[in-house]
Write a protein that holds these residues in place. Structure first.
Motif, PDB file in Angstrom:
ATOM      1  N   THR A 145    -107.767  69.235  34.129  1.00  0.00           N
ATOM      2  CA  THR A 145    -107.876  67.836  33.724  1.00  0.00           C
ATOM      3  C   THR A 145    -107.318  67.610  32.319  1.00  0.00           C
ATOM      4  N   THR A 146    -106.806  68.668  31.707  1.00  0.00           N
ATOM      5  CA  THR A 146    -106.193  68.548  30.379  1.00  0.00           C
ATOM      6  C   THR A 146    -104.680  68.393  30.540  1.00  0.00           C
ATOM      7  N   VAL A 147    -104.124  67.425  29.837  1.00  0.00           N
ATOM      8  CA  VAL A 147    -102.694  67.131  29.943  1.00  0.00           C
ATOM      9  C   VAL A 147    -102.068  67.125  28.556  1.00  0.00           C
ATOM     10  N   LEU A 148    -100.907  67.758  28.430  1.00  0.00           N
ATOM     11  CA  LEU A 148    -100.099  67.648  27.223  1.00  0.00           C
ATOM     12  C   LEU A 148     -98.990  66.639  27.499  1.00  0.00           C
ATOM     13  N   PHE A 149     -98.934  65.595  26.690  1.00  0.00           N
ATOM     14  CA  PHE A 149     -97.988  64.506  26.943  1.00  0.00           C
ATOM     15  C   PHE A 149     -97.004  64.383  25.790  1.00  0.00           C
ATOM     16  N   ASN A 150     -95.718  64.347  26.135  1.00  0.00           N
ATOM     17  CA  ASN A 150     -94.649  64.154  25.158  1.00  0.00           C
ATOM     18  C   ASN A 150     -94.115  62.733  25.312  1.00  0.00           C
ATOM     19  N   GLN A 151     -94.297  61.917  24.280  1.00  0.00           N
ATOM     20  CA  GLN A 151     -93.924  60.510  24.340  1.00  0.00           C
ATOM     21  C   GLN A 151     -92.419  60.323  24.446  1.00  0.00           C
ATOM     22  N   THR A 152     -91.643  61.085  23.651  1.00  0.00           N
ATOM     23  CA  THR A 152     -90.190  60.890  23.626  1.00  0.00           C
ATOM     24  C   THR A 152     -89.519  61.426  24.888  1.00  0.00           C
ATOM     25  N   MET A 171     -84.908  64.926  20.840  1.00  0.00           N
ATOM     26  CA  MET A 171     -86.243  64.849  21.397  1.00  0.00           C
ATOM     27  C   MET A 171     -87.231  65.600  20.503  1.00  0.00           C
ATOM     28  N   SER A 172     -88.380  65.020  20.314  1.00  0.00           N
ATOM     29  CA  SER A 172     -89.401  65.630  19.465  1.00  0.00           C
ATOM     30  C   SER A 172     -90.246  66.623  20.266  1.00  0.00           C
ATOM     31  N   ASN A 173     -90.394  67.819  19.718  1.00  0.00           N
ATOM     32  CA  ASN A 173     -91.210  68.851  20.365  1.00  0.00           C
ATOM     33  C   ASN A 173     -92.652  68.709  19.897  1.00  0.00           C
ATOM     34  N   GLU A 174     -93.286  67.633  20.286  1.00  0.00           N
ATOM     35  CA  GLU A 174     -94.680  67.391  19.934  1.00  0.00           C
ATOM     36  C   GLU A 174     -95.421  66.815  21.138  1.00  0.00           C
ATOM     37  N   TYR A 175     -96.454  67.509  21.554  1.00  0.00           N
ATOM     38  CA  TYR A 175     -97.242  67.115  22.712  1.00  0.00           C
ATOM     39  C   TYR A 175     -98.668  66.772  22.271  1.00  0.00           C
ATOM     40  N   VAL A 176     -99.211  65.710  22.847  1.00  0.00           N
ATOM     41  CA  VAL A 176    -100.558  65.261  22.513  1.00  0.00           C
ATOM     42  C   VAL A 176    -101.507  65.649  23.646  1.00  0.00           C
ATOM     43  N   LYS A 177    -102.625  66.229  23.282  1.00  0.00           N
ATOM     44  CA  LYS A 177    -103.622  66.649  24.267  1.00  0.00           C
ATOM     45  C   LYS A 177    -104.431  65.442  24.730  1.00  0.00           C
ATOM     46  N   ARG A 178    -104.529  65.286  26.043  1.00  0.00           N
ATOM     47  CA  ARG A 178    -105.303  64.194  26.630  1.00  0.00           C
ATOM     48  C   ARG A 178    -106.133  64.715  27.804  1.00  0.00           C
ATOM     49  N   LYS A 179    -107.099  63.894  28.205  1.00  0.00           N
ATOM     50  CA  LYS A 179    -107.944  64.231  29.352  1.00  0.00           C
ATOM     51  C   LYS A 179    -107.745  63.182  30.444  1.00  0.00           C
ATOM     52  N   VAL A 180    -107.731  63.632  31.700  1.00  0.00           N
ATOM     53  CA  VAL A 180    -107.617  62.722  32.836  1.00  0.00           C
ATOM     54  C   VAL A 180    -108.868  62.830  33.692  1.00  0.00           C
ATOM     55  N   ALA A 181    -109.061  61.862  34.560  1.00  0.00           N
ATOM     56  CA  ALA A 181    -110.219  61.879  35.448  1.00  0.00           C
ATOM     57  C   ALA A 181    -110.087  62.996  36.484  1.00  0.00           C
ATOM     58  N   LEU A 182    -111.220  63.376  37.075  1.00  0.00           N
ATOM     59  CA  LEU A 182    -111.218  64.454  38.064  1.00  0.00           C
ATOM     60  C   LEU A 182    -110.300  64.122  39.239  1.00  0.00           C
ATOM     61  N   LYS A 183    -110.237  62.846  39.603  1.00  0.00           N
ATOM     62  CA  LYS A 183    -109.405  62.459  40.750  1.00  0.00           C
ATOM     63  C   LYS A 183    -107.906  62.600  40.447  1.00  0.00           C
ATOM     64  N   ASP A 184    -107.567  62.661  39.160  1.00  0.00           N
ATOM     65  CA  ASP A 184    -106.161  62.756  38.768  1.00  0.00           C
ATOM     66  C   ASP A 184    -105.745  64.163  38.340  1.00  0.00           C
ATOM     67  N   MET A 185    -106.634  65.143  38.486  1.00  0.00           N
ATOM     68  CA  MET A 185    -106.294  66.492  38.035  1.00  0.00           C
ATOM     69  C   MET A 185    -105.214  67.110  38.916  1.00  0.00           C
ATOM     70  N   ASN A 186    -104.456  68.016  38.307  1.00  0.00           N
ATOM     71  CA  ASN A 186    -103.349  68.698  38.973  1.00  0.00           C
ATOM     72  C   ASN A 186    -103.388  70.182  38.625  1.00  0.00           C
ATOM     73  N   LEU A 214     -95.112  65.496  31.145  1.00  0.00           N
ATOM     74  CA  LEU A 214     -96.530  65.803  31.345  1.00  0.00           C
ATOM     75  C   LEU A 214     -96.680  67.263  31.730  1.00  0.00           C
ATOM     76  N   ILE A 215     -97.609  67.959  31.064  1.00  0.00           N
ATOM     77  CA  ILE A 215     -97.902  69.355  31.381  1.00  0.00           C
ATOM     78  C   ILE A 215     -99.401  69.498  31.572  1.00  0.00           C
ATOM     79  N   TYR A 216     -99.807  69.841  32.778  1.00  0.00           N
ATOM     80  CA  TYR A 216    -101.230  70.100  33.050  1.00  0.00           C
ATOM     81  C   TYR A 216    -101.554  71.544  32.679  1.00  0.00           C
ATOM     82  N   THR A 217    -102.670  71.727  31.978  1.00  0.00           N
ATOM     83  CA  THR A 217    -103.040  73.062  31.529  1.00  0.00           C
ATOM     84  C   THR A 217    -104.549  73.189  31.368  1.00  0.00           C
ATOM     85  N   CYS A 218    -105.055  74.409  31.432  1.00  0.00           N
ATOM     86  CA  CYS A 218    -106.455  74.686  31.119  1.00  0.00           C
ATOM     87  C   CYS A 218    -106.602  74.747  29.604  1.00  0.00           C
ATOM     88  N   ASP A 219    -107.761  74.365  29.103  1.00  0.00           N
ATOM     89  CA  ASP A 219    -107.990  74.368  27.659  1.00  0.00           C
ATOM     90  C   ASP A 219    -107.849  75.765  27.063  1.00  0.00           C
TER      91      ASP A 219
END
Length: 208
Positions: A26-33, A1-16, A37-42
């Motif tokens: 509303t910021t999410v780190l996503f690992n494709q492999t 598994m690759s230890n690489e996460y891509v920073k993305r933004k989600v809508a307010l209704k989808d925040m966790n 999903l990891i929700y985090t503050c910037d």
């Protein structure tokens, strides 16, 4: 598994809740492999090696290397006494005061007159280096804000791997149980389970 996460933004209704502080994020780190999903503050993504480390571009690394080179040039000039504006000005006034107290001839004084111009010429590279340093610093900061790829702390990544494996095992076990249940014959189910009987509508059987 690759230890690489891509920073993305989600809508307010989808925040966790943020994984670090539990605040809505509303910021999410996503690992494709890993499909993780990891929700985090910037703010938790800035200088936080215990959580994540940014994966910088080649342009950023080149800018940092150039910034270090210019910074070294500024230190060399400062050590030679020509890297400070105040030092340069003090030198000019010192030379002027010395020329007033001196009893040298007028020819000697004329020879000393161009000295401030020479100091001014010596100062020009320092001004250029300082300007270049400021530009490179601004560029480095701008590139830092544009980082989208991150690497999780090694211990945290191993924990995420174990969690994902446990989830996959639980899902596989549940699917297997559901498949076994659906393939079981009705006669076998009757032996295992005791099903309630339907009340009879025959009036003669009431009270029996």
């Amino acid at each position: 598994m690759s230890n690489e996460y891509v920073k993305r933004k989600v809508a307010l209704k989808d925040m966790n809740p943020c994984m670090i502080c539990s605040k809505p994020a509303t910021t999410v780190l996503f690992n494709q492999t890993l499909k993780d999903l990891i929700y985090t503050c910037d703010i938790h993504l800035i200088e936080n090696p215990g959580f994540v480390v940014p994966i910088h571009s080649q342009e950023y690394n080149s800018t940092v290397a150039e910034l270090q080179r210019v910074k070294l040039q500024l230190k060399v000039q400062a050590s030679n006494g020509s890297g400070s504006w105040d030092t340069w000005v003090n030198k000019i006034f010192t030379k002027r005061n010395s020329s007033k107290d001196s009893e040298n001839s007028d020819d000697t004084k004329k020879d000393e007159t161009p000295t401030p111009v020479k100091e001014d010429q010596d100062k020009l590279p320092a001004i250029d280096y300082q300007s270049e340093y400021n530009k490179l610093l601004d560029k480095m900061t701008e590139l830092q804000m544009k980082v989208r790829n991150f690497k999780l702390n090694d211990n945290m990544f191993q924990h995420r791997l174990q969690t994902k494996k446990a989830q996959q095992i639980a899902i596989a076990k549940r699917k297997k149980e559901e498949a076994n249940y659906s393939n079981t014959k009705p006669e076998e189910l009757e032996k295992v389970f005791s099903f309630p009987t339907v009340p009879s509508n025959d009036p003669n059987k009431k009270g029996q």
